[in-house]
Design an enzyme around this catalytic site. Sequence first.
Site, PDB file in Angstrom:
ATOM      1  N   SER A   1       0.812  -1.215   0.000  1.00 21.52           N
ATOM      2  CA  SER A   1       0.000   0.000   0.000  1.00 21.52           C
ATOM      3  C   SER A   1       0.849   1.271   0.000  1.00 21.52           C
ATOM      4  O   SER A   1       1.601   1.520  -0.928  1.00 21.52           O
ATOM      5  CB  SER A   1      -0.971  -0.036   1.190  1.00 21.52           C
ATOM      6  OG  SER A   1      -1.921   0.986   1.119  1.00 21.52           O
TER       7      SER A   1
ATOM      8  N   ASP B   1      -2.411   6.587  -3.652  1.00 23.89           N
ATOM      9  CA  ASP B   1      -1.269   5.937  -3.004  1.00 23.89           C
ATOM     10  C   ASP B   1      -0.783   4.768  -3.856  1.00 23.89           C
ATOM     11  O   ASP B   1      -1.280   4.531  -4.959  1.00 23.89           O
ATOM     12  CB  ASP B   1      -1.618   5.502  -1.576  1.00 23.89           C
ATOM     13  CG  ASP B   1      -2.594   4.343  -1.526  1.00 23.89           C
ATOM     14  OD1 ASP B   1      -3.340   4.150  -2.504  1.00 23.89           O
ATOM     15  OD2 ASP B   1      -2.624   3.625  -0.511  1.00 23.89           O
TER      16      ASP B   1
ATOM     17  N   ASP C   1      -1.051   1.554  -4.008  1.00 19.20           N
ATOM     18  CA  ASP C   1      -1.913   0.500  -4.553  1.00 19.20           C
ATOM     19  C   ASP C   1      -3.287   1.019  -4.972  1.00 19.20           C
ATOM     20  O   ASP C   1      -4.158   0.237  -5.349  1.00 19.20           O
ATOM     21  CB  ASP C   1      -2.055  -0.657  -3.562  1.00 19.20           C
ATOM     22  CG  ASP C   1      -2.909  -0.329  -2.350  1.00 19.20           C
ATOM     23  OD1 ASP C   1      -2.928   0.847  -1.939  1.00 19.20           O
ATOM     24  OD2 ASP C   1      -3.548  -1.244  -1.804  1.00 19.20           O
TER      25      ASP C   1
ATOM     26  N   ASP D   1      -5.838   2.543  -3.375  1.00 19.98           N
ATOM     27  CA  ASP D   1      -7.074   2.487  -2.587  1.00 19.98           C
ATOM     28  C   ASP D   1      -7.286   3.722  -1.724  1.00 19.98           C
ATOM     29  O   ASP D   1      -8.265   3.806  -0.984  1.00 19.98           O
ATOM     30  CB  ASP D   1      -7.140   1.208  -1.739  1.00 19.98           C
ATOM     31  CG  ASP D   1      -6.077   1.134  -0.649  1.00 19.98           C
ATOM     32  OD1 ASP D   1      -5.208   2.034  -0.596  1.00 19.98           O
ATOM     33  OD2 ASP D   1      -6.114   0.167   0.141  1.00 19.98           O
TER      34      ASP D   1
END
Length: 458
Positions: free
Chosen positions: A106, A247, A249, A251
């Site tokens: 992430s 960000d 990833d 999400d």
Amino acid sequence: MTRDVSQLFGTDGVRGRANFEPMTVETSVLLGKAIAGVLLEKHAGKHRVVVGKDTRLSGYMFENALIAGLTSMGIETLMLGPIPTPGVAFITRAYRADAGIMISASHNPYRDNGIKIFSSDGFKIGQAVEERIEAMVASKDFGKLPDDHAVGKNKRVKDATGRYIEYAKATFPKGRTLKGLRIVLDCAHGATYRVAPSVFEELDAEVICYGCEPSGCNINAGCGALWPSTIQKAVIEHKADVGIALDGDGDRLIMVDEKGHIVDGDMLLSICASDLKRRQALPDNRVVATVMTNFGVLRYLESLGIQVTISPVGDRHVLQHMLENQAVLGGEQSGHMIFLDYNTTGDGIVSALQVLRIMIESESTLSDLTACIVKSPQALINVPVTKKVPLESLANVQGVLKEVKEVLGDSGRILLRYSGTENICRVMVEGTKKHQVDSLAKTIVDVVEAEIGAGISE
């Protein structure tokens, strides 16, 4: 490096530094076999698992390791390549797969990586499934290996990103476009670096890209949702209508208005909740927020007649409270927003499209939409720590918390908690006076650093 593998999962899947337990190739092979074992326990026969990743250099080795474990147990795997986490959730459902795996840490630095697992319905797996996977990894008892002719095949899905792009665009009203909007977009050199520019450009926006040149080692490095200062400057420089920061990833979403002001997850949640209520699309007039949500934002939502259910921090907790309360919208200050009408997890691109739609339909700038929201002064400081000692066991920390609470009285609050994904202690102080809030937060930080600090706070 060795570690007890009986507890692999944290608050958001498995996560850690690459080539250190639990994020080693060896453990990843075992995880792949365990995921397969859990699927085969439910019912024998053919199973299909999709595997996506972000742009970290270590993603290649974990992708191959997981697929090796899965296929050795007879599971068919579909490689998606670099794709946002919400893209994996969507493709899992679209392909009627039995599970989906996202290889990503992430918002963490490139040296970290992680593994998130989705069930066939696109939701992240629950604690009971995590514990069963951990038990299998610890015991190395995965069930009977298939005969040589029954091992799984691995295929590459060439149009996965294209499918996700079309899905994301479909959440924007037909007949409307983004024509006339100039958008500064920061993809954090992460999983959205291809799909996000395509989504906004295909909807006819003018897109100025930052963070779209991943090297494998630059994901989240001074860019993206954790570093919105990049697009703050760019929005002013390019005279853009809005800035969008995602960000690593994809999400999380943080936005910047046309004046260069940051619009965080709290503000974005308020904008979207207000719109849903106006359109009578907010069941029970309820949204889910977290303990970190700014009091000023909560007061604003309540003034609109919107009920707010408070959850612990983390998109898993937000989702759980949404499902329990039949809410369709939930989010947190960090930029996770879940629109259950569209997806089963946080989706930065889809969230941005909803805000842009509101701007267009209301003929408003982003600063117009936030003008009536007055946030309470709040300080949030991340303190790197050497270890996560129970905070209640630290006498000096408890002492300073008591002192600060006495100063704030009923006009403020303190929240002290460890991050679930990093060795960080988060210090949050909220009150009525900015200078006082900053000073009190620094007082707490100094004590935390003296007790368990690992370096410079940020």
